[in-house]
Design a protein around this motif. Structure first.
Motif, PDB file in Angstrom:
ATOM      1  N   ILE A 169     -34.407  13.269 -20.462  1.00 45.17           N
ATOM      2  CA  ILE A 169     -35.392  14.457 -20.391  1.00 45.17           C
ATOM      3  C   ILE A 169     -36.879  13.634 -20.246  1.00 45.17           C
ATOM      4  O   ILE A 169     -37.484  12.817 -20.979  1.00 45.17           O
ATOM      5  CB  ILE A 169     -35.282  15.248 -21.384  1.00 45.17           C
ATOM      6  N   ILE A 170     -37.756  14.166 -19.296  1.00 40.11           N
ATOM      7  CA  ILE A 170     -38.793  14.003 -19.201  1.00 40.11           C
ATOM      8  C   ILE A 170     -40.119  15.150 -19.281  1.00 40.11           C
ATOM      9  O   ILE A 170     -39.439  16.199 -18.810  1.00 40.11           O
ATOM     10  CB  ILE A 170     -39.358  13.452 -17.653  1.00 40.11           C
ATOM     11  N   LEU A 171     -40.794  15.181 -20.102  1.00 38.25           N
ATOM     12  CA  LEU A 171     -41.691  16.348 -20.493  1.00 38.25           C
ATOM     13  C   LEU A 171     -43.214  15.846 -19.561  1.00 38.25           C
ATOM     14  O   LEU A 171     -43.504  14.922 -19.702  1.00 38.25           O
ATOM     15  CB  LEU A 171     -42.035  16.498 -21.950  1.00 38.25           C
ATOM     16  N   LEU A 172     -43.348  16.644 -18.705  1.00 37.12           N
ATOM     17  CA  LEU A 172     -44.606  16.741 -17.772  1.00 37.12           C
ATOM     18  C   LEU A 172     -45.531  17.725 -17.996  1.00 37.12           C
ATOM     19  O   LEU A 172     -44.940  18.947 -18.378  1.00 37.12           O
ATOM     20  CB  LEU A 172     -44.258  16.709 -16.336  1.00 37.12           C
ATOM     21  N   GLY A 173     -46.838  17.486 -18.321  1.00 39.09           N
ATOM     22  CA  GLY A 173     -47.825  18.651 -18.294  1.00 39.09           C
ATOM     23  C   GLY A 173     -49.117  18.051 -18.602  1.00 39.09           C
ATOM     24  O   GLY A 173     -49.194  16.891 -19.011  1.00 39.09           O
ATOM     25  N   PRO A 174     -50.069  18.681 -18.478  1.00 42.30           N
ATOM     26  CA  PRO A 174     -51.786  18.300 -18.578  1.00 42.30           C
ATOM     27  C   PRO A 174     -51.658  18.121 -20.098  1.00 42.30           C
ATOM     28  O   PRO A 174     -51.009  18.762 -20.918  1.00 42.30           O
ATOM     29  CB  PRO A 174     -52.273  19.529 -18.287  1.00 42.30           C
ATOM     30  N   PRO A 175     -52.794  17.352 -20.542  1.00 39.27           N
ATOM     31  CA  PRO A 175     -52.976  16.968 -21.926  1.00 39.27           C
ATOM     32  C   PRO A 175     -53.385  18.265 -22.546  1.00 39.27           C
ATOM     33  O   PRO A 175     -54.085  19.208 -22.243  1.00 39.27           O
ATOM     34  CB  PRO A 175     -54.413  16.465 -21.717  1.00 39.27           C
ATOM     35  N   GLY A 176     -52.562  18.594 -23.755  1.00 39.23           N
ATOM     36  CA  GLY A 176     -52.625  19.496 -24.346  1.00 39.23           C
ATOM     37  C   GLY A 176     -51.502  20.779 -24.267  1.00 39.23           C
ATOM     38  O   GLY A 176     -51.311  21.909 -24.891  1.00 39.23           O
ATOM     39  N   ALA A 177     -50.734  20.595 -23.279  1.00 35.86           N
ATOM     40  CA  ALA A 177     -49.673  21.513 -22.795  1.00 35.86           C
ATOM     41  C   ALA A 177     -48.583  21.817 -24.032  1.00 35.86           C
ATOM     42  O   ALA A 177     -47.965  22.897 -24.023  1.00 35.86           O
ATOM     43  CB  ALA A 177     -48.949  21.065 -21.681  1.00 35.86           C
ATOM     44  N   VAL A 190     -47.213   8.243  -9.724  1.00 38.99           N
ATOM     45  CA  VAL A 190     -46.105   8.000  -8.713  1.00 38.99           C
ATOM     46  C   VAL A 190     -45.632   6.643  -9.048  1.00 38.99           C
ATOM     47  O   VAL A 190     -44.327   6.530  -9.115  1.00 38.99           O
ATOM     48  CB  VAL A 190     -46.388   8.336  -7.476  1.00 38.99           C
ATOM     49  N   GLU A 191     -46.613   5.568  -9.264  1.00 34.98           N
ATOM     50  CA  GLU A 191     -46.091   4.495  -9.332  1.00 34.98           C
ATOM     51  C   GLU A 191     -45.225   4.273 -10.584  1.00 34.98           C
ATOM     52  O   GLU A 191     -44.214   3.410 -10.529  1.00 34.98           O
ATOM     53  CB  GLU A 191     -47.251   3.406  -9.489  1.00 34.98           C
ATOM     54  N   GLN A 192     -45.587   4.880 -11.711  1.00 28.94           N
ATOM     55  CA  GLN A 192     -44.742   4.723 -12.871  1.00 28.94           C
ATOM     56  C   GLN A 192     -43.272   5.393 -12.515  1.00 28.94           C
ATOM     57  O   GLN A 192     -42.402   5.136 -13.144  1.00 28.94           O
ATOM     58  CB  GLN A 192     -45.408   5.551 -13.904  1.00 28.94           C
ATOM     59  N   LEU A 196     -58.368  16.201 -17.978  1.00 31.45           N
ATOM     60  CA  LEU A 196     -57.899  17.225 -17.212  1.00 31.45           C
ATOM     61  C   LEU A 196     -58.072  17.036 -15.788  1.00 31.45           C
ATOM     62  O   LEU A 196     -56.958  16.984 -14.903  1.00 31.45           O
ATOM     63  CB  LEU A 196     -58.346  18.532 -17.753  1.00 31.45           C
ATOM     64  N   GLU A 197     -59.302  16.330 -15.291  1.00 33.21           N
ATOM     65  CA  GLU A 197     -59.262  15.801 -14.167  1.00 33.21           C
ATOM     66  C   GLU A 197     -58.404  14.456 -13.450  1.00 33.21           C
ATOM     67  O   GLU A 197     -57.948  14.761 -12.557  1.00 33.21           O
ATOM     68  CB  GLU A 197     -60.974  15.581 -13.997  1.00 33.21           C
ATOM     69  N   VAL A 198     -58.392  13.855 -14.492  1.00 34.17           N
ATOM     70  CA  VAL A 198     -57.687  12.677 -14.352  1.00 34.17           C
ATOM     71  C   VAL A 198     -56.100  13.019 -14.067  1.00 34.17           C
ATOM     72  O   VAL A 198     -55.326  12.675 -13.088  1.00 34.17           O
ATOM     73  CB  VAL A 198     -57.606  11.611 -15.599  1.00 34.17           C
ATOM     74  N   TYR A 199     -55.674  14.201 -14.905  1.00 34.07           N
ATOM     75  CA  TYR A 199     -54.278  14.624 -14.569  1.00 34.07           C
ATOM     76  C   TYR A 199     -53.938  15.275 -13.354  1.00 34.07           C
ATOM     77  O   TYR A 199     -53.120  15.124 -12.753  1.00 34.07           O
ATOM     78  CB  TYR A 199     -54.213  15.828 -15.743  1.00 34.07           C
ATOM     79  N   ARG A 200     -55.203  16.170 -12.907  1.00 30.73           N
ATOM     80  CA  ARG A 200     -54.974  16.759 -11.611  1.00 30.73           C
ATOM     81  C   ARG A 200     -54.931  15.832 -10.404  1.00 30.73           C
ATOM     82  O   ARG A 200     -54.048  15.870  -9.550  1.00 30.73           O
ATOM     83  CB  ARG A 200     -56.196  17.619 -11.175  1.00 30.73           C
ATOM     84  N   LYS A 201     -55.552  14.717 -10.735  1.00 27.98           N
ATOM     85  CA  LYS A 201     -55.643  13.705  -9.681  1.00 27.98           C
ATOM     86  C   LYS A 201     -54.414  12.933  -9.438  1.00 27.98           C
ATOM     87  O   LYS A 201     -53.685  12.716  -8.457  1.00 27.98           O
ATOM     88  CB  LYS A 201     -56.801  12.782  -9.602  1.00 27.98           C
ATOM     89  N   PRO A 218     -49.260  15.206  -8.872  1.00 27.38           N
ATOM     90  CA  PRO A 218     -48.389  15.141  -7.816  1.00 27.38           C
ATOM     91  C   PRO A 218     -46.952  14.729  -7.981  1.00 27.38           C
ATOM     92  O   PRO A 218     -46.154  14.725  -7.285  1.00 27.38           O
ATOM     93  CB  PRO A 218     -49.122  13.775  -7.057  1.00 27.38           C
ATOM     94  N   LEU A 219     -46.870  14.359  -9.376  1.00 30.96           N
ATOM     95  CA  LEU A 219     -45.220  14.142  -9.910  1.00 30.96           C
ATOM     96  C   LEU A 219     -44.251  15.344  -9.789  1.00 30.96           C
ATOM     97  O   LEU A 219     -43.242  15.383  -9.701  1.00 30.96           O
ATOM     98  CB  LEU A 219     -45.170  13.653 -11.208  1.00 30.96           C
ATOM     99  N   ILE A 220     -45.372  16.403  -9.763  1.00 33.39           N
ATOM    100  CA  ILE A 220     -44.447  17.836  -9.828  1.00 33.39           C
ATOM    101  C   ILE A 220     -43.904  18.133  -8.445  1.00 33.39           C
ATOM    102  O   ILE A 220     -42.488  18.204  -8.363  1.00 33.39           O
ATOM    103  CB  ILE A 220     -45.475  18.807 -10.024  1.00 33.39           C
ATOM    104  N   GLU A 221     -44.597  17.739  -7.437  1.00 35.41           N
ATOM    105  CA  GLU A 221     -43.873  17.637  -5.952  1.00 35.41           C
ATOM    106  C   GLU A 221     -42.897  16.682  -5.719  1.00 35.41           C
ATOM    107  O   GLU A 221     -41.855  16.730  -5.354  1.00 35.41           O
ATOM    108  CB  GLU A 221     -44.989  17.577  -5.223  1.00 35.41           C
ATOM    109  N   PHE A 222     -43.082  15.494  -6.286  1.00 36.78           N
ATOM    110  CA  PHE A 222     -42.054  14.319  -6.478  1.00 36.78           C
ATOM    111  C   PHE A 222     -40.860  14.552  -7.137  1.00 36.78           C
ATOM    112  O   PHE A 222     -39.824  14.497  -6.559  1.00 36.78           O
ATOM    113  CB  PHE A 222     -43.011  13.123  -7.154  1.00 36.78           C
ATOM    114  N   TYR A 223     -40.802  15.457  -7.898  1.00 36.77           N
ATOM    115  CA  TYR A 223     -39.535  15.570  -8.673  1.00 36.77           C
ATOM    116  C   TYR A 223     -39.168  17.153  -8.083  1.00 36.77           C
ATOM    117  O   TYR A 223     -37.842  17.069  -8.298  1.00 36.77           O
ATOM    118  CB  TYR A 223     -39.810  15.856 -10.538  1.00 36.77           C
ATOM    119  N   GLU A 224     -39.861  17.919  -7.762  1.00 36.43           N
ATOM    120  CA  GLU A 224     -39.422  19.144  -7.032  1.00 36.43           C
ATOM    121  C   GLU A 224     -38.321  18.702  -5.796  1.00 36.43           C
ATOM    122  O   GLU A 224     -37.390  19.255  -6.017  1.00 36.43           O
ATOM    123  CB  GLU A 224     -40.656  19.931  -6.572  1.00 36.43           C
TER     124      GLU A 224
END
Ligand code: AP5
Length: 216
Positions: free
Chosen positions: A3-11, A90-92, A172-177, A181-187
């Motif tokens: 399982i991978i947990l994805l989300g912004p800092p503090g999620a 995406v590279e990771q 948060l800015e680094v997360y957005r940039k 994009p991993l959300i779409e990658f895994y979607e």
């Protein structure tokens, strides 16, 4: 199970990772925790990583990939892995995709924990962490019984260097940039499930558990 947990800092990735791995016998692989431990030991990796972490920037992929490889080589008797905070670019994600077949594993689910930005800022600036066992608290949402003392081990609580308002905004800015994009990658790979992370810790855990039931 993987399982991978994805989300912004503090999620709430770390909070949920602790509960999930406690109940499901999964190895908890948190790149943030591994990096913080290297910083604490003042190892060569820790000294390199600290410059990036203190600025709210991501640690370069080549360093992170090495620590994940090392962690996977040393995994024990658990029934699978839970990744918290990895992959973050995406590279990771591509590295992980290539590494898993060798381990005879595949990703079962990527769980995105969604929370509004104003809430994330409040959570991070109010977070306190145990200097001894790493347990997470929040001054308002999850306070310890005695101020600044860990309920679990009696250790002192501290505020992370990267939890100041200025660094939180940068993270948060680094997360957005770099990570969003991993959300779409895994979607696109049909691996993504989302949970409403603005609910209470117990309710978020329940949503995640409902998803995990399909993979037991
Ligand atoms: P990392 O430690 O992974 O930090 P992060 O992703 O920024 O995530 P956080 O630990 O800040 O938040 P969380 O989602 O785990 O939330 P938590 O459960 O603690 O990474 C730190 C740094 O290391 C990065 O900035 C980077 O430099 C580097 N790094 C790490 N991995 C990397 C990678 N793969 N590649 C490159 N660099 C990497 O909760 C936060 C607070 O909210 C707590 O106080 C908690 O009690 C509270 N809370 C949690 N859930 C709830 C809830 N439902 N309701 C109310 N309060 C809640």
């Amino acid at each position: 199970m993987l399982i991978i947990l994805l989300g912004p800092p503090g999620a709430g990735k770390g909070t949920q990772a602790e509960k999930i791995t406690g109940e499901h016998n999964l190895a908890n692989i948190s790149t943030g925790d591994i990096l913080r431990s290297a910083v604490k030991k003042n190892s060569a990796l820790g000294r390199k990583a600290k410059q990036y972490m203190d600025q709210g920037q991501l640690v370069p992929d080549e360093l992170v990939v090495e620590i994940v490889k090392e962690r996977l080589r040393n995994s024990g008797e658990e029934d699978g892995y839970l990744f918290d905070g990895f992959p973050r670019t995406v590279e990771q994600a591509i590295f992980l995709e290539k590494a898993l077949p060798e381990l005879g594993k595949k990703i079962d689910r990527v769980i995105s924990i969604d929370v509004e930005e104003s809430e994330l800022i409040e959570r991070l600036t109010g977070r306190r962490v145990c200097s001894n066992c790493g347990a997470n608290y929040h001054i308002k949402y999850n306070p310890p019984a005695v101020r600044n003392v860990c309920d679990k081990c009696g250790g002192d609580l501290y505020q992370r260097d990267d939890d100041t308002l200025e660094t939180v905004k940068e993270r948060l800015e680094v997360y957005r940039k770099q990570t969003e994009p991993l959300i779409e990658f895994y979607e696109k790979k049909d691996l993504l499930s989302s949970v409403d992370g603005s609910k209470s810790m117990e309710e978020v855990y329940e949503q995640i558990n409902n998803i995990l039931e399909d993979f037991q």
